[in-house]
Design an enzyme around this catalytic site. Sequence first.
Site, PDB file in Angstrom:
ATOM      1  N   ALA A  65       0.868  -1.177   0.000  1.00  0.00           N
ATOM      2  CA  ALA A  65       0.000   0.000   0.000  1.00  0.00           C
ATOM      3  C   ALA A  65       0.903   1.225   0.000  1.00  0.00           C
ATOM      4  CB  ALA A  65      -0.898  -0.021   1.223  1.00  0.00           C
ATOM      5  N   GLY A 108       0.705  -4.897   0.893  1.00  0.00           N
ATOM      6  CA  GLY A 108      -0.477  -4.965   0.037  1.00  0.00           C
ATOM      7  C   GLY A 108      -0.189  -5.628  -1.306  1.00  0.00           C
ATOM      8  N   GLU A 111      -0.482  -9.205  -0.639  1.00  0.00           N
ATOM      9  CA  GLU A 111      -1.911  -9.448  -0.368  1.00  0.00           C
ATOM     10  C   GLU A 111      -2.725  -9.425  -1.660  1.00  0.00           C
ATOM     11  OE1 GLU A 111      -1.696  -6.258   2.538  1.00  0.00           O
ATOM     12  OE2 GLU A 111      -2.501  -7.615   4.051  1.00  0.00           O
ATOM     13  N   GLU A 131       4.596  -4.922   7.161  1.00  0.00           N
ATOM     14  CA  GLU A 131       3.829  -3.857   7.839  1.00  0.00           C
ATOM     15  C   GLU A 131       4.277  -3.641   9.270  1.00  0.00           C
ATOM     16  OE1 GLU A 131       2.548  -6.319   6.039  1.00  0.00           O
ATOM     17  OE2 GLU A 131       1.009  -5.546   4.672  1.00  0.00           O
TER      18      GLU A 131
HETATM   19  N1  CAA Z   1       4.638   3.247  -0.710  1.00  0.00           N
HETATM   20  C1  CAA Z   1       5.045   4.399  -1.271  1.00  0.00           C
HETATM   21  N2  CAA Z   1       6.195   4.531  -1.938  1.00  0.00           N
HETATM   22  C2  CAA Z   1       6.988   3.441  -2.049  1.00  0.00           C
HETATM   23  C3  CAA Z   1       6.627   2.215  -1.487  1.00  0.00           C
HETATM   24  C4  CAA Z   1       5.389   2.128  -0.803  1.00  0.00           C
HETATM   25  N3  CAA Z   1       4.932   0.981  -0.275  1.00  0.00           N
HETATM   26  N4  CAA Z   1       7.621   1.312  -1.743  1.00  0.00           N
HETATM   27  C5  CAA Z   1       8.553   1.976  -2.440  1.00  0.00           C
HETATM   28  N5  CAA Z   1       8.183   3.267  -2.626  1.00  0.00           N
HETATM   29  C6  CAA Z   1       8.911   4.334  -3.321  1.00  0.00           C
HETATM   30  C7  CAA Z   1      10.073   4.815  -2.493  1.00  0.00           C
HETATM   31  O1  CAA Z   1       9.649   5.749  -1.526  1.00  0.00           O
HETATM   32  C8  CAA Z   1      10.962   5.416  -3.565  1.00  0.00           C
HETATM   33  O2  CAA Z   1      10.445   6.670  -3.912  1.00  0.00           O
HETATM   34  P1  CAA Z   1      11.433   7.976  -3.919  1.00  0.00           P
HETATM   35  O3  CAA Z   1      12.386   7.675  -5.029  1.00  0.00           O
HETATM   36  O4  CAA Z   1      10.496   9.099  -4.200  1.00  0.00           O
HETATM   37  O5  CAA Z   1      12.108   8.016  -2.588  1.00  0.00           O
HETATM   38  C9  CAA Z   1      10.719   4.494  -4.770  1.00  0.00           C
HETATM   39  O6  CAA Z   1       9.494   3.817  -4.507  1.00  0.00           O
HETATM   40  C10 CAA Z   1      11.803   3.452  -4.926  1.00  0.00           C
HETATM   41  O7  CAA Z   1      11.932   2.738  -3.699  1.00  0.00           O
HETATM   42  P2  CAA Z   1      13.338   2.505  -2.958  1.00  0.00           P
HETATM   43  O8  CAA Z   1      14.274   3.625  -3.262  1.00  0.00           O
HETATM   44  O9  CAA Z   1      13.057   2.231  -1.528  1.00  0.00           O
HETATM   45  O10 CAA Z   1      13.838   1.174  -3.735  1.00  0.00           O
HETATM   46  P3  CAA Z   1      14.822   0.050  -3.185  1.00  0.00           P
HETATM   47  O11 CAA Z   1      15.132  -0.806  -4.349  1.00  0.00           O
HETATM   48  O12 CAA Z   1      15.958   0.666  -2.431  1.00  0.00           O
HETATM   49  O13 CAA Z   1      13.974  -0.784  -2.107  1.00  0.00           O
HETATM   50  C11 CAA Z   1      11.994  -1.935  -1.314  1.00  0.00           C
HETATM   51  C12 CAA Z   1      12.866  -1.570  -2.535  1.00  0.00           C
HETATM   52  C13 CAA Z   1      12.752  -2.912  -0.409  1.00  0.00           C
HETATM   53  C14 CAA Z   1      10.763  -2.623  -1.891  1.00  0.00           C
HETATM   54  C15 CAA Z   1      11.630  -0.670  -0.526  1.00  0.00           C
HETATM   55  O14 CAA Z   1      11.113   0.303  -1.439  1.00  0.00           O
HETATM   56  C16 CAA Z   1      10.588  -0.880   0.538  1.00  0.00           C
HETATM   57  O15 CAA Z   1      10.900  -1.411   1.593  1.00  0.00           O
HETATM   58  N6  CAA Z   1       9.328  -0.460   0.266  1.00  0.00           N
HETATM   59  C17 CAA Z   1       8.251  -0.509   1.269  1.00  0.00           C
HETATM   60  C18 CAA Z   1       7.756  -1.928   1.465  1.00  0.00           C
HETATM   61  C19 CAA Z   1       6.676  -1.940   2.528  1.00  0.00           C
HETATM   62  O16 CAA Z   1       6.915  -1.644   3.681  1.00  0.00           O
HETATM   63  N7  CAA Z   1       5.459  -2.340   2.120  1.00  0.00           N
HETATM   64  C20 CAA Z   1       4.306  -2.420   3.024  1.00  0.00           C
HETATM   65  C21 CAA Z   1       3.471  -1.164   2.910  1.00  0.00           C
HETATM   66  S1  CAA Z   1       2.203  -1.100   4.153  1.00  0.00           S
HETATM   67  C22 CAA Z   1       0.939  -2.043   3.524  1.00  0.00           C
HETATM   68  O17 CAA Z   1       1.012  -2.613   2.458  1.00  0.00           O
HETATM   69  C23 CAA Z   1      -0.289  -2.093   4.398  1.00  0.00           C
HETATM   70  C24 CAA Z   1      -1.285  -3.126   4.018  1.00  0.00           C
HETATM   71  O18 CAA Z   1      -1.173  -4.289   4.291  1.00  0.00           O
HETATM   72  C25 CAA Z   1      -2.535  -2.707   3.396  1.00  0.00           C
END
Ligand code: CAA
Length: 257
Positions: A65, A108, A111, A131
């Site tokens: 998400a 998400g 999911e 999460e």
């Molecule tokens: N939401 C918003 N933006 C996201 C995102 C997310 N879930 N995941 C990645 N991005 C964005 C980053 O912020 C970044 O944007 P900027 O360049 O503007 O900073 C861009 O995508 C590229 O990401 P990274 O620079 O972080 O890329 P990476 O290769 O270094 O890392 C990754 C990849 C390990 C997937 C890392 O991006 C990450 O950990 N992302 C978040 C994963 C996460 O925590 N997901 C769970 C979300 S909560 C949820 O989903 C709730 C639910 O159950 C409903």
Amino acid sequence: MACETLIVETHGAVGLIRLNRPQALNALNSTVLAELRQAYSAFHADDAIGAIVLTGSEKAFAAGADIKEMQPLDFADVYMGDFIGGWDEIARARKPVIAAVSGFALGGGCELAMMCDFIIAADTAKFGQPEITLGVIPGMGGSQRLTRAVGKAKAMDMVLTGRMMDAAEAERSGLVSRIVPADKLVDEALATAAKIASLSRPSVLMAKEAVNRALETTLEEGLRFERRLFHSLFATEDQKEGMAAFIEKRKPVFKNR
Ligand code: CAA
């Protein structure tokens, strides 16, 4: 259909949807949800479409998400607005949906893949429910569907630590149906969906309903449900045609009736 966050195509009888927010690793925001609902609804209304493939990019199916969209929300916002409740409609798709997952399927994203009927994974796929590292828990079904898919031990390990599973572990655990080389992923998923779309539509829809019922009811009720669906298919022209074609050693011509 003109979309900001999706690329929608048809390949014969298969609808292909690619999540397309490369700048955010396909993070699922409210626009993605709205456009996905529209694309699903159009494919469901189209009799020429028998199955759907949902995929992302090589780097990410979806990284969860959208954290930037969620961060400022408070309890009243999410509870009163039924935040992410709309994803239930995606999970209720009647036509078969295959998730073709390459790269990250996190939060998400994992999911959403699990809302599909089955997952074909590229060898580069990584699944996780991170999460907990953000101070929340899965909200689009992760604690429920992951537990049903891989059992309590692995689900607890993933949901409590936020660690990722690679494709091999996901296949071993029953989360994905098969692994294919990353460069063959979409072709394999399209070929699999085309096979499903070529079969009798009533039997395909009922097969999906029957398997899903196994996750929701007792064995006795599930067996009764399956038997009644099986019986009802003898009211279709396609049952006569499918069995006649076998006996006459030819390919069936299904009419979806
Ligand atoms: N939401 C918003 N933006 C996201 C995102 C997310 N879930 N995941 C990645 N991005 C964005 C980053 O912020 C970044 O944007 P900027 O360049 O503007 O900073 C861009 O995508 C590229 O990401 P990274 O620079 O972080 O890329 P990476 O290769 O270094 O890392 C990754 C990849 C390990 C997937 C890392 O991006 C990450 O950990 N992302 C978040 C994963 C996460 O925590 N997901 C769970 C979300 S909560 C949820 O989903 C709730 C639910 O159950 C409903």
